[in-house]
Design a protein around this motif. Structure first.
Motif, PDB file in Angstrom:
ATOM      1  N   ALA A  78       8.784  -9.874  42.043  1.00 13.96           N
ATOM      2  CA  ALA A  78       7.913 -10.313  42.931  1.00 13.96           C
ATOM      3  C   ALA A  78       6.872 -11.049  42.429  1.00 13.96           C
ATOM      4  CB  ALA A  78       7.677  -9.259  43.964  1.00 13.96           C
ATOM      5  N   ASP A  79       6.140 -10.665  41.386  1.00 15.03           N
ATOM      6  CA  ASP A  79       5.032 -11.200  40.915  1.00 15.03           C
ATOM      7  C   ASP A  79       5.301 -12.559  40.202  1.00 15.03           C
ATOM      8  OD1 ASP A  79       5.978  -9.576  39.083  1.00 15.03           O
ATOM      9  OD2 ASP A  79       4.274  -8.720  38.386  1.00 15.03           O
ATOM     10  N   VAL A  80       6.368 -12.604  39.756  1.00 14.86           N
ATOM     11  CA  VAL A  80       6.717 -13.794  39.116  1.00 14.86           C
ATOM     12  C   VAL A  80       6.891 -14.818  40.002  1.00 14.86           C
ATOM     13  CG1 VAL A  80       8.565 -14.832  37.741  1.00 14.86           C
ATOM     14  CG2 VAL A  80       7.668 -12.472  36.740  1.00 14.86           C
ATOM     15  N   ARG A  81       7.717 -14.597  40.910  1.00 18.32           N
ATOM     16  CA  ARG A  81       8.010 -15.545  42.070  1.00 18.32           C
ATOM     17  C   ARG A  81       6.689 -16.050  42.770  1.00 18.32           C
ATOM     18  NH1 ARG A  81      11.981 -11.790  43.711  1.00 18.32           N
ATOM     19  NH2 ARG A  81      10.767 -11.280  45.425  1.00 18.32           N
ATOM     20  N   ARG A  82       5.592 -15.277  42.917  1.00 19.73           N
ATOM     21  CA  ARG A  82       4.495 -15.576  43.386  1.00 19.73           C
ATOM     22  C   ARG A  82       3.483 -16.274  42.586  1.00 19.73           C
ATOM     23  NH1 ARG A  82       4.687  -9.875  45.562  1.00 19.73           N
ATOM     24  NH2 ARG A  82       2.957  -9.517  43.916  1.00 19.73           N
ATOM     25  N   TYR A  83       3.599 -16.204  41.233  1.00 19.41           N
ATOM     26  CA  TYR A  83       2.889 -16.694  40.339  1.00 19.41           C
ATOM     27  C   TYR A  83       2.622 -18.326  40.535  1.00 19.41           C
ATOM     28  CZ  TYR A  83       0.675 -17.318  35.668  1.00 19.41           C
ATOM     29  OH  TYR A  83      -0.188 -17.753  34.577  1.00 19.41           O
ATOM     30  N   GLU A  84       1.340 -18.957  40.745  1.00 16.62           N
ATOM     31  CA  GLU A  84       1.054 -20.108  41.070  1.00 16.62           C
ATOM     32  C   GLU A  84       0.713 -20.933  39.952  1.00 16.62           C
ATOM     33  OE1 GLU A  84       1.831 -21.506  44.001  1.00 16.62           O
ATOM     34  OE2 GLU A  84       2.642 -19.850  44.428  1.00 16.62           O
ATOM     35  N   ARG A  85       0.296 -20.393  38.701  1.00 17.18           N
ATOM     36  CA  ARG A  85      -0.199 -21.262  37.685  1.00 17.18           C
ATOM     37  C   ARG A  85       0.792 -22.543  37.312  1.00 17.18           C
ATOM     38  NH1 ARG A  85      -5.736 -19.873  36.722  1.00 17.18           N
ATOM     39  NH2 ARG A  85      -5.843 -17.450  36.337  1.00 17.18           N
ATOM     40  N   PHE A  86       0.297 -23.397  36.755  1.00 18.39           N
ATOM     41  CA  PHE A  86       1.223 -24.501  35.958  1.00 18.39           C
ATOM     42  C   PHE A  86       1.908 -25.157  37.052  1.00 18.39           C
ATOM     43  CE2 PHE A  86       0.644 -21.396  32.561  1.00 18.39           C
ATOM     44  CZ  PHE A  86      -0.178 -22.292  31.644  1.00 18.39           C
ATOM     45  N   LYS A  87       1.778 -24.890  38.605  1.00 22.33           N
ATOM     46  CA  LYS A  87       2.481 -25.763  39.383  1.00 22.33           C
ATOM     47  C   LYS A  87       2.463 -27.181  39.069  1.00 22.33           C
ATOM     48  CE  LYS A  87       4.661 -22.066  41.041  1.00 22.33           C
ATOM     49  NZ  LYS A  87       6.063 -21.671  40.840  1.00 22.33           N
ATOM     50  N   LYS A  88       1.174 -27.618  38.764  1.00 23.70           N
ATOM     51  CA  LYS A  88       0.935 -29.092  38.901  1.00 23.70           C
ATOM     52  C   LYS A  88       1.770 -29.566  37.714  1.00 23.70           C
ATOM     53  CE  LYS A  88      -3.543 -28.854  40.592  1.00 23.70           C
ATOM     54  NZ  LYS A  88      -5.053 -29.206  40.204  1.00 23.70           N
ATOM     55  N   MET A  89       2.389 -28.746  36.780  1.00 26.99           N
ATOM     56  CA  MET A  89       3.064 -29.339  35.649  1.00 26.99           C
ATOM     57  C   MET A  89       4.876 -29.296  35.878  1.00 26.99           C
ATOM     58  SD  MET A  89       0.887 -29.593  33.306  1.00 26.99           S
ATOM     59  CE  MET A  89       1.572 -29.568  31.881  1.00 26.99           C
ATOM     60  N   ASP A  90       5.247 -29.145  37.282  1.00 32.13           N
ATOM     61  CA  ASP A  90       6.383 -29.256  37.546  1.00 32.13           C
ATOM     62  C   ASP A  90       6.967 -30.613  37.112  1.00 32.13           C
ATOM     63  OD1 ASP A  90       6.712 -26.958  38.833  1.00 32.13           O
ATOM     64  OD2 ASP A  90       6.326 -27.641  40.846  1.00 32.13           O
ATOM     65  N   GLY A  91       8.272 -30.854  36.039  1.00 25.67           N
ATOM     66  CA  GLY A  91       8.613 -31.974  36.034  1.00 25.67           C
ATOM     67  C   GLY A  91       8.220 -32.463  34.684  1.00 25.67           C
ATOM     68  N   ALA A  92       7.161 -31.790  33.925  1.00 26.62           N
ATOM     69  CA  ALA A  92       6.742 -32.158  32.915  1.00 26.62           C
ATOM     70  C   ALA A  92       7.602 -31.815  31.869  1.00 26.62           C
ATOM     71  CB  ALA A  92       5.312 -31.377  32.722  1.00 26.62           C
ATOM     72  N   GLN A  93       7.596 -32.600  30.497  1.00 28.97           N
ATOM     73  CA  GLN A  93       8.351 -32.280  29.541  1.00 28.97           C
ATOM     74  C   GLN A  93       7.687 -31.517  28.449  1.00 28.97           C
ATOM     75  OE1 GLN A  93       8.746 -35.604  30.472  1.00 28.97           O
ATOM     76  NE2 GLN A  93      10.423 -35.210  31.729  1.00 28.97           N
ATOM     77  N   TYR A  94       8.137 -30.574  27.647  1.00 30.08           N
ATOM     78  CA  TYR A  94       7.451 -30.032  26.665  1.00 30.08           C
ATOM     79  C   TYR A  94       6.659 -30.770  25.619  1.00 30.08           C
ATOM     80  CZ  TYR A  94       6.228 -26.456  22.951  1.00 30.08           C
ATOM     81  OH  TYR A  94       5.867 -25.666  22.108  1.00 30.08           O
TER      82      TYR A  94
END
Length: 226
Positions: A54-70
């Motif tokens: 559950a805490d993994v599903r709720r984790y909000e960090r790095f959401k602005k990086m959706d779609g970013a390549q490594y």
């Protein structure tokens, strides 16, 4: 402001070594992802949300990086810092998943792709710990390098202010990408406090350089001129 690493055509890394440019740093204990992480039998391996804590599903960090390549993120960090994308992400996760008894290394490693959009492979707990250790080592060395530069007298007060502004902007950008909301008032207050500390460092180091110094080779005591 520096180019945003969240966009661009760079290919996303796959497999056991997502960043070939980091091979030379293996001796520095940088973490290498692995594909053989043990998972709980209850997970079922079907990849559905039911197996994700559950805490993994709720984790909000790095959401602005959706779609970013490594590769894109790593290139951005390589140009401006000493750390890699994997070290940055895992150091943040280790801070956020710290408990009273320690860091949840297994949870971080097994759920890494769910926690960080640009990470595509799982890590063993040992690999998580190695990446965190590498991050800490690099921060320590970078800190010593910066502090020596500030104390050495190589920079004027104005040059030091310009340097502090530049590095602060990069640090603030990384925090914003992580999802931290930085109010303008807080930014200005932080910048002023940092500048004040650096002025004190420069003044104290000037006094230190003006004191008598013993040569480590011959033992002669040098007394600087007034």
């Amino acid at each position: 402001m520096a180019e945003d690493p969240t966009t661009g055509p760079d290919p996303e890394p796959t497999g056991a070594d997502p960043d070939p440019t980091e091979r030379e740093s293996v001796a520095e204990s940088e973490a290498e992802p692995t594909g053989d992480v043990e998972t709980d039998a209850d997970d079922g391996g079907d990849g559905d949300g039911a197996s994700i804590p559950a805490d993994v599903r709720r984790y909000e960090r790095f959401k602005k990086m959706d779609g970013a390549q490594y590769e894109r993120v790593n290139e951005f960090l390589r140009d401006r810092t000493y750390v890699t994308a994997r070290e940055w992400a895992i150091a943040r996760l280790c801070a956020d998943f710290r408990t009273e008894t320690g860091v949840e290394m297994t949870k971080i490693g097994e759920n890494l792709p769910e926690l960080v959009p640009f990470m595509t492979d799982t890590y063993t707990p040992q690999a998580v710990n190695q990446a965190r250790s590498s991050f800490e080592d690099k921060v320590t060395k970078a800190g010593a390098t910066f502090l020596y530069g500030a104390m050495s007298g190589f920079f004027t007060a104005e040059e030091l202010d310009d340097l502090m502004y530049e590095v602060t902007e990069v640090a603030k950008f990384l925090l914003e990408v992580e999802g931290v909301d930085l109010a303008v008032e807080d930014e200005l207050d932080t910048e002023e406090r940092i500048s004040e500390v650096m002025r004190e460092v420069r003044q104290s180091s000037a006094e230190l350089r003006a004191s008598e110094v013993e040569c480590p080779n011959c033992g002669h005591v040098h007394e600087p001129r007034e």
